[in-house]
Every structure is written in C-alpha cells, then in structure tokens.
Design an enzyme around this catalytic site. Structure first.
Site: not given
Length: 400
Positions: A327, A345
């Site tokens: 992301h 992430c």
C-alpha cells in the site's frame, strides 16, 4: 465243400455293394432324409436361443428407500428394446429423461427431489416378440441436514497466475472423499493440479506450477443430492467459468528495500519500498509466495499490539491474512529504498502504490525473499503455495 464256397462268394459281394448304394442314397437325399432333418433342428435351436424374453434392470429398484437424489435413475434392457419409460413424481409430473439411440437404456436428465416418492411405468419388447411391463416405485431420502458451499472464483472473471480455487462449506464435511469425487476442474490448455483439504470446511485446487497465461478454466462441484456425512447431503451444485490473465510476478527483497514487477517475463517497474522492521519478529514481512487476495482504494488499519488504530492508507492490496498488504504510505517515503520500518506491509509512495494497484489482479503471486520469518499455512486462506507439491497432494482425500 469247394463248390459251396464258390457259390457264396458272389452273393456276399453283391450284399456289400447293395449296402454301399443304400448308404450313398441316404447321404445324397433331397432333404427329406434324417440327415437333412437333423440340420433343420440345429437351426431351430439357434433361433430359439436368440429369441429370449426381455430382461429389465431398473435403478432404483422397486421399494428402494432413502435413495440419494444424486444416484442414477435409469432403466436398461437386455434381449430387447425399450418402448416407453416414464418416471413420475408425487405431483404426477414426468421426470425429464433420455432414451438411448439403440433403445436399450433410459436415464433421467433432471435432478430428483428430496423426500419424494417416484413411480416407474412403461413397456419393453423382447426379442421373443413379447411385451413386458416396467413398474415399481422408490423414495428419496429426507436429509437431516443440507450443506451449502461457495466458490472464491466467479463467472467471466480474470485472475492471476497463482490463483487457487477454494470451495468453502457451511459446516464440517465428514465424507471428504465423496465430495472430492464430485469435483471437476477443466482447463484449456491442460493444467496439472490437485485438490487439497486445508480444513474440515474448505478444499482448494491449485496447479502444480503457476497457471499458463490465458488459460480457460471451468470448475464444477456437483454436490446436490450427494451424501456428505451421516444424514447430511449437498444442497446445491456450484459452478464457475473464468480465465487466467497475463503473467505478473512481484519480487520483493527485504534486504535490497526494492520491489520489482515482472510482467510476461519483462520487468516493468522497480519501486523503492520499506518492509517490516527486521528487529521485531512481530513486524517482519514474511518470506514466501504470497497471493493477491483483494484490492481496496483505501483501507483502515489497526493493530492494538502496536498502539495504532484506524490508520487509513491508499491503494491497499492484501497479500495474506496475517495483515500484510502492499500500500501507499507518504509518511514512510523517507525510508523507502533504504530502511525497513513498517509493521509487516510493503510501503510504497502513494503514486507508486496507485500505479501498482491499477495493474494488479486477484491471484497474482508476490514472492518475498530475505526475511527472518517464513510464510506458512496458518497465515491465511491463500497460503496454498507454502506447500511443496508432494505435501500438497497428500492433503487430497483421494491420495493413495
């Protein structure tokens, strides 16, 4: 004495000659003799043997109870042909069926219902010219419980080359082998793959290697009427037809702090990235083959363990069920390409995350290397590629 002997010699020869003539006459008769009659008798015996009465086989048989609707409803005949076959439900409606071209078999072509009585009727004509009647009735089972199932793939959709097929049931499956025998996967071109039970409620199919691009796939779970366990039956069939798209593989190296995108064998992007903090096992991005599971223009993230709540991030692509995403995050741009600071992430700049997001497909593989933690089966629904092929095939209920 000598004269007497001479007189009898010619008479004896004459008698032998007469016997020979009579024998030849019998063998060369006009068909009215015993030899000709015997030949006609053999032909009649053969004709009598071929002219047998019709022999019927009816399934389910007369009086059968608790018949599974998935069981074949059919009539076959030997030594003859079927003239009419009718299977009628309790409302008097005929069940659709198909008579074979040779008229030796008839089979129902529609599903039977649960808890219903069906009645056979019709006729067959035997080779002996005699007609016999088809009759009887049977009753289908009334399930104690009916299971539903759903697929993770949909009609006319396009997925990435690592996409697994997942069939998930509403409750525990007892007879896994029966279910697996009712599942089919058709592919063009041919693709080697296997079903594997990842839990008591879910069975997955994955190819041995990544799918070939542009593969066409049809999956069918023929579950209606199928006995799944003690008193439990399938509620409905489930099917889907979908496609595999282009080849795209993401390669992320946590040590180099970069993420490459390889499309159809050509690198199309090399993004500076920041992965999970190396010094904290709870924050490390796991090594292994991840699979793109979902895409979200914005996603709200929370992790009470690390005291953050409702942090909205742009262009989020989920790659596992343990909280790992690719992301955008503007606040970590300073570390991207240099240092790992995330909570697991893969952080990109918002603009680069958008570029990647727009080109990603559900089912794309994301191959992460270089970290201290390895992705495992406990990390989510799409962890199929964490198994070796040998270990994967052992999870089939039909494995020998």
């Amino acid at each position: 004495m000598t004269q007497l002997h001479r007189r009898r010699g010619p008479l004896a020869l004459f008698g032998l000659g007469l016997a020979a003539v009579l024998t030849l006459s019998a063998c060369s008769g006009d068909g009215s003799g015993s030899a000709a009659t015997g030949g006609a008798g053999t032909s009649a015996d053969a004709q009598q043997t071929s002219a047998q009465p019709a022999k019927l086989t009816v399934q389910p048989a007369d009086g059968a109870k608790d018949v599974a609707p998935s069981d074949a409803a059919q009539v076959t005949v030997a030594n003859g042909e079927l003239q009419t076959v009718t299977l009628t439900n309790p409302d008097g409606k005929q069940v659709a069926g198909q008579l074979a071209a040779d008229k030796r078999s008839w089979a129902a072509t529609e599903d039977l219902g649960y808890g219903k009585k069906y009645t056979w009727s019709g006729t067959a004509l035997g080779a002996d010219g005699k007609q016999i009647t088809i009759a009887g009735s049977f009753t289908t089972v009334s399930p104690r419980k009916q299971l539903t199932a759903s697929l993770n793939v949909g009609d006319n959709q396009t997925y990435g080359i690592a996409m697994p097929i997942a069939l998930t049931f509403s409750s525990k499956v007892t007879d896994k082998a029966a279910v697996e025998r009712a599942l089919t996967v058709e592919t063009a071109p041919h693709t080697e793959g296997s079903w594997a039970w990842v839990s008591d409620t879910s069975v997955h199919w994955r190819p041995k290697e990544y799918w070939q691009p542009n593969t066409q796939v049809k999956v069918a779970a023929n579950l209606y009427g199928l006995k799944i366990g003690d008193g439990t039956y399938g509620k409905q069939d489930v099917t889907a037809s979908f496609s595999i798209g282009r080849s795209q593989i993401v390669k992320g190296d946590v040590k180099s702090h970069h993420m490459q995108v390889i499309r159809d064998g050509v690198q199309i992007a090399d993004y500076p990235a920041s992965y999970g903090l190396d010094s904290d096992p709870g924050r490390v991005t796991h090594s292994g083959i991840h699979v793109v599971m979902s895409k979200h223009p914005t996603y709200s993230m929370s992790n009470p363990r690390y005291d953050y709540f409702d942090v909205n991030v742009p262009w989020a692509v989920r790659i596992s069920n343990n909280g790992e995403f690719i992301h955008g995050l503007a606040s970590s741009v300073w570390a991207q390409g240099k240092q790992n600071v995330s909570h697991g992430c893969v952080n990109l700049s918002p603009a680069r995350a958008k570029e990647y997001y727009d080109g990603a497909l559900i089912g794309d593989p994301v191959e992460i290397t270089g970290s201290t933690q390895t992705l495992s089966a406990k990390d989510g629904d799409y962890s199929d590629w964490t198994y070796s092929w040998a270990d994967w095939t052992k999870l089939s209920a039909l494995a020998s």
